[in-house]
Design a protein around this motif. Sequence first.
Motif, PDB file in Angstrom:
ATOM      1  N   SER A 169       7.459   1.439   0.564  1.00 43.12           N
ATOM      2  CA  SER A 169       7.714   0.888  -0.727  1.00 43.12           C
ATOM      3  C   SER A 169       9.161   0.760  -0.365  1.00 43.12           C
ATOM      4  O   SER A 169      10.518   0.699   0.893  1.00 43.12           O
ATOM      5  CB  SER A 169       8.612   2.229  -1.797  1.00 43.12           C
ATOM      6  OG  SER A 169       9.176   2.897  -1.387  1.00 43.12           O
TER       7      SER A 169
ATOM      8  N   TYR B 149       1.902  -6.730  -0.890  1.00 50.87           N
ATOM      9  CA  TYR B 149       2.574  -5.201  -2.255  1.00 50.87           C
ATOM     10  C   TYR B 149       2.273  -5.947  -3.186  1.00 50.87           C
ATOM     11  O   TYR B 149       1.908  -6.778  -4.031  1.00 50.87           O
ATOM     12  CB  TYR B 149       4.004  -6.529  -1.586  1.00 50.87           C
ATOM     13  CG  TYR B 149       3.906  -5.998  -0.162  1.00 50.87           C
ATOM     14  CD1 TYR B 149       4.783  -4.967  -0.028  1.00 50.87           C
ATOM     15  CD2 TYR B 149       4.555  -7.446   1.093  1.00 50.87           C
ATOM     16  CE1 TYR B 149       5.866  -4.758   1.446  1.00 50.87           C
ATOM     17  CE2 TYR B 149       4.964  -6.801   2.083  1.00 50.87           C
ATOM     18  CZ  TYR B 149       5.881  -5.413   2.900  1.00 50.87           C
ATOM     19  OH  TYR B 149       6.199  -4.955   3.741  1.00 50.87           O
ATOM     20  N   ALA B 150       2.836  -4.583  -3.514  1.00 46.05           N
ATOM     21  CA  ALA B 150       2.468  -4.410  -5.903  1.00 46.05           C
ATOM     22  C   ALA B 150       3.898  -4.372  -5.955  1.00 46.05           C
ATOM     23  O   ALA B 150       4.717  -3.560  -5.350  1.00 46.05           O
ATOM     24  CB  ALA B 150       1.435  -4.529  -6.053  1.00 46.05           C
ATOM     25  N   ALA B 151       4.055  -4.956  -7.459  1.00 48.39           N
ATOM     26  CA  ALA B 151       5.500  -4.117  -7.619  1.00 48.39           C
ATOM     27  C   ALA B 151       5.488  -2.776  -8.334  1.00 48.39           C
ATOM     28  O   ALA B 151       4.045  -2.561  -7.980  1.00 48.39           O
ATOM     29  CB  ALA B 151       5.912  -5.180  -9.469  1.00 48.39           C
ATOM     30  N   CYS B 152       6.563  -2.069  -7.900  1.00 43.85           N
ATOM     31  CA  CYS B 152       6.189  -1.039  -8.060  1.00 43.85           C
ATOM     32  C   CYS B 152       5.877  -0.285  -9.101  1.00 43.85           C
ATOM     33  O   CYS B 152       6.592  -0.924 -10.174  1.00 43.85           O
ATOM     34  CB  CYS B 152       7.732  -0.010  -7.532  1.00 43.85           C
ATOM     35  SG  CYS B 152       7.880  -0.320  -5.677  1.00 43.85           S
TER      36      CYS B 152
ATOM     37  N   VAL C 188       8.422  -3.318  -4.309  1.00 48.13           N
ATOM     38  CA  VAL C 188       7.269  -3.225  -3.962  1.00 48.13           C
ATOM     39  C   VAL C 188       6.891  -1.961  -2.994  1.00 48.13           C
ATOM     40  O   VAL C 188       7.566  -1.709  -2.466  1.00 48.13           O
ATOM     41  CB  VAL C 188       7.639  -4.764  -3.221  1.00 48.13           C
ATOM     42  CG1 VAL C 188       8.403  -6.066  -4.154  1.00 48.13           C
ATOM     43  CG2 VAL C 188       8.723  -5.167  -2.344  1.00 48.13           C
ATOM     44  N   SER C 189       5.796  -2.150  -2.996  1.00 50.42           N
ATOM     45  CA  SER C 189       4.741  -0.847  -2.552  1.00 50.42           C
ATOM     46  C   SER C 189       3.534  -0.954  -2.026  1.00 50.42           C
ATOM     47  O   SER C 189       3.006  -2.624  -2.931  1.00 50.42           O
ATOM     48  CB  SER C 189       4.502  -0.189  -3.461  1.00 50.42           C
ATOM     49  OG  SER C 189       4.075   0.818  -2.887  1.00 50.42           O
TER      50      SER C 189
END
Length: 161
Positions: A19, A101-104, A27-28
């Motif tokens: 993250s 990556y995806a938004a946390c 992002v994670s």
Amino acid sequence: MPPLPTIAFVPCDGGLTQSITLGRACVSGEGRDLLLVVDARPGSLPFQAFHPAEGGTVEATAENDDVHVHTVWTPHPGRVDVSSRLTALRPLSLSAFEHAYAACGASAGPSLDDLWIPHLAPRRDHVIGRFALRTPCAVAQRGDVVAAIVPSTNPTSTAIY
């Protein structure tokens, strides 16, 4: 001066996931940090080990029977440079390699207020083929947080079997 991002790793199924936090943006990898297509088989690969280095830099490794990946995250004010070295452990056909990556804490599906991909999608009704073209930049916005992704595709060495 913009703040320095923080890079952390947390346990996930089968390994560790990354993250990156910069101010309120986060992002994670959500346990699918590296996406690969090896010998026409798609798959994901979490990181197995990481360690902090000088100046806030973090290094991590991921490996399976096909590849070994060594990634370095170098924080700078307002941005993070990500560099990966992929080593094939056997002769193989690699047709895709990407960091995911995806938004946390984001739910599935797009949650952006705006997404702009210059040169390839100058208008909202333009569509970009996932494997047909690559873009030099993507700019995403949600609320008052804006992030730009600028890839550097400078291979240090290649081998053809």
